[in-house]
Motif scaffolding. Sequence first.
Motif, mmCIF file in Angstrom:
data_model
loop_
_atom_site.group_PDB
_atom_site.id
_atom_site.type_symbol
_atom_site.label_atom_id
_atom_site.label_comp_id
_atom_site.label_asym_id
_atom_site.label_seq_id
_atom_site.Cartn_x
_atom_site.Cartn_y
_atom_site.Cartn_z
ATOM 1 N N ALA A 40 0.830 -1.209 0.000
ATOM 2 C CA ALA A 40 0.000 0.000 0.000
ATOM 3 C C ALA A 40 0.860 1.253 0.000
ATOM 4 C CB ALA A 40 -0.924 0.003 1.211
ATOM 5 N N LEU A 41 1.963 1.211 0.698
ATOM 6 C CA LEU A 41 2.875 2.355 0.725
ATOM 7 C C LEU A 41 3.481 2.596 -0.656
ATOM 8 C CD1 LEU A 41 4.218 4.488 2.491
ATOM 9 C CD2 LEU A 41 6.016 2.830 2.967
ATOM 10 N N GLN A 42 3.810 1.525 -1.362
ATOM 11 C CA GLN A 42 4.388 1.646 -2.696
ATOM 12 C C GLN A 42 3.402 2.233 -3.698
ATOM 13 O OE1 GLN A 42 5.752 -2.286 -3.565
ATOM 14 N NE2 GLN A 42 7.499 -2.149 -2.196
ATOM 15 N N VAL A 43 2.145 1.818 -3.641
ATOM 16 C CA VAL A 43 1.172 2.318 -4.624
ATOM 17 C C VAL A 43 0.586 3.660 -4.212
ATOM 18 C CG1 VAL A 43 0.581 0.031 -5.459
ATOM 19 C CG2 VAL A 43 -0.797 1.058 -3.655
ATOM 20 N N SER A 44 0.775 4.054 -2.963
ATOM 21 C CA SER A 44 0.221 5.344 -2.545
ATOM 22 C C SER A 44 0.885 6.503 -3.283
ATOM 23 C CB SER A 44 0.343 5.528 -1.035
ATOM 24 O OG SER A 44 1.701 5.586 -0.660
ATOM 25 N N ALA A 45 2.149 6.344 -3.669
ATOM 26 C CA ALA A 45 2.823 7.392 -4.453
ATOM 27 C C ALA A 45 2.170 7.552 -5.816
ATOM 28 C CB ALA A 45 4.299 7.057 -4.606
ATOM 29 N N VAL A 46 1.792 6.458 -6.440
ATOM 30 C CA VAL A 46 1.109 6.520 -7.735
ATOM 31 C C VAL A 46 -0.256 7.179 -7.586
ATOM 32 C CG1 VAL A 46 0.117 5.130 -9.602
ATOM 33 C CG2 VAL A 46 2.324 4.515 -8.630
ATOM 34 N N LEU A 47 -0.982 6.790 -6.556
ATOM 35 C CA LEU A 47 -2.304 7.370 -6.327
ATOM 36 C C LEU A 47 -2.207 8.864 -6.022
ATOM 37 C CD1 LEU A 47 -5.267 6.603 -6.230
ATOM 38 C CD2 LEU A 47 -5.011 6.096 -3.815
ATOM 39 N N ALA A 48 -1.248 9.259 -5.211
ATOM 40 C CA ALA A 48 -1.070 10.678 -4.892
ATOM 41 C C ALA A 48 -0.659 11.477 -6.120
ATOM 42 C CB ALA A 48 -0.021 10.824 -3.790
ATOM 43 N N THR A 49 0.182 10.906 -6.965
ATOM 44 C CA THR A 49 0.598 11.589 -8.192
ATOM 45 C C THR A 49 -0.581 11.784 -9.129
ATOM 46 O OG1 THR A 49 2.780 10.606 -7.984
ATOM 47 C CG2 THR A 49 2.206 11.503 -10.134
ATOM 48 N N PHE A 50 -1.409 10.753 -9.261
ATOM 49 C CA PHE A 50 -2.589 10.863 -10.124
ATOM 50 C C PHE A 50 -3.550 11.933 -9.599
ATOM 51 C CE2 PHE A 50 -6.929 9.596 -11.267
ATOM 52 C CZ PHE A 50 -6.822 9.666 -12.644
ATOM 53 N N LEU A 51 -3.802 11.917 -8.307
ATOM 54 C CA LEU A 51 -4.712 12.911 -7.728
ATOM 55 C C LEU A 51 -4.153 14.326 -7.858
ATOM 56 C CD1 LEU A 51 -5.960 10.986 -4.579
ATOM 57 C CD2 LEU A 51 -7.178 11.391 -6.725
ATOM 58 N N ALA A 52 -2.841 14.472 -7.704
ATOM 59 C CA ALA A 52 -2.221 15.788 -7.893
ATOM 60 C C ALA A 52 -2.347 16.242 -9.341
ATOM 61 C CB ALA A 52 -0.754 15.738 -7.472
ATOM 62 N N GLY A 53 -2.262 15.327 -10.283
ATOM 63 C CA GLY A 53 -2.457 15.664 -11.688
ATOM 64 C C GLY A 53 -3.876 16.129 -11.972
ATOM 65 N N VAL A 54 -4.848 15.484 -11.343
ATOM 66 C CA VAL A 54 -6.246 15.901 -11.504
ATOM 67 C C VAL A 54 -6.452 17.294 -10.909
ATOM 68 C CG1 VAL A 54 -8.620 15.387 -10.808
ATOM 69 C CG2 VAL A 54 -7.142 13.564 -11.639
ATOM 70 N N VAL A 55 -5.880 17.536 -9.745
ATOM 71 C CA VAL A 55 -5.985 18.866 -9.116
ATOM 72 C C VAL A 55 -5.324 19.925 -9.998
ATOM 73 C CG1 VAL A 55 -5.213 20.251 -7.147
ATOM 74 C CG2 VAL A 55 -6.227 18.003 -6.775
ATOM 75 N N ALA A 56 -4.163 19.613 -10.564
ATOM 76 C CA ALA A 56 -3.482 20.567 -11.454
ATOM 77 C C ALA A 56 -4.326 20.850 -12.688
ATOM 78 C CB ALA A 56 -2.111 20.034 -11.855
ATOM 79 N N PHE A 57 -5.013 19.837 -13.201
ATOM 80 C CA PHE A 57 -5.893 20.047 -14.355
ATOM 81 C C PHE A 57 -7.048 20.975 -14.005
ATOM 82 C CE2 PHE A 57 -9.661 18.827 -16.826
ATOM 83 C CZ PHE A 57 -9.197 19.120 -18.096
ATOM 84 N N VAL A 58 -7.642 20.764 -12.837
ATOM 85 C CA VAL A 58 -8.743 21.635 -12.398
ATOM 86 C C VAL A 58 -8.243 23.060 -12.199
ATOM 87 C CG1 VAL A 58 -10.347 22.071 -10.488
ATOM 88 C CG2 VAL A 58 -10.085 19.759 -11.392
#
Length: 123
Positions: A40-58
Motif C-alpha cells: 500500500a505504501l508503494q502504490v500510494s505514491a502513484v495514487l497521490a501523483t494521479f490525484l495531484a495531476g487531476v488537481v493541477a488540471f482543475v
Amino acid sequence: MVLATIFCSLAVLPAILSAFIAGATMMSVLTGAGATSNQALQVSAVLATFLAGVVAFVMMRRSVTARKTWVWAGLAIILVVAASAPIVWVAIQASAEEWCEYQPGGRGGSEIRSIDDVPALCR
C-alpha cells in the motif's frame, strides 16, 4: 487532435488504470483482504501523483492568466505521465519478454550459432 489522442492513449488511460490498481490495493489493505501495508505504501505514491495531476488540471481550467494556465498545464502533464509510468513500464517489459522468447536463444526460438544472432534486448 492527433496530439491529444496520442497523449490520452499513452498517458491518461494508463494513469487511470494505475490509479485504479493503486486504489484497489489500498482498499485491500483497509479491508484486510490480502495486500500488505508495504504494498500500500508503494502504490500510494502513484495514487497521490494521479490525484495531484487531476488537481493541477482543475486549477489549469480555473486560472485567469495565460501564464498560470501554461504552468498548471505543464504540471498536470508531468504528473499524469508520472502516474502512468508504472503501467507503461510493465507493458513494455512484458512485451519484450514475450518477444525474446521466440528469438534465437529463447525457449521457442532457434539455437544460437553466434552471440550476434541474439538481439541486444534479449541478451
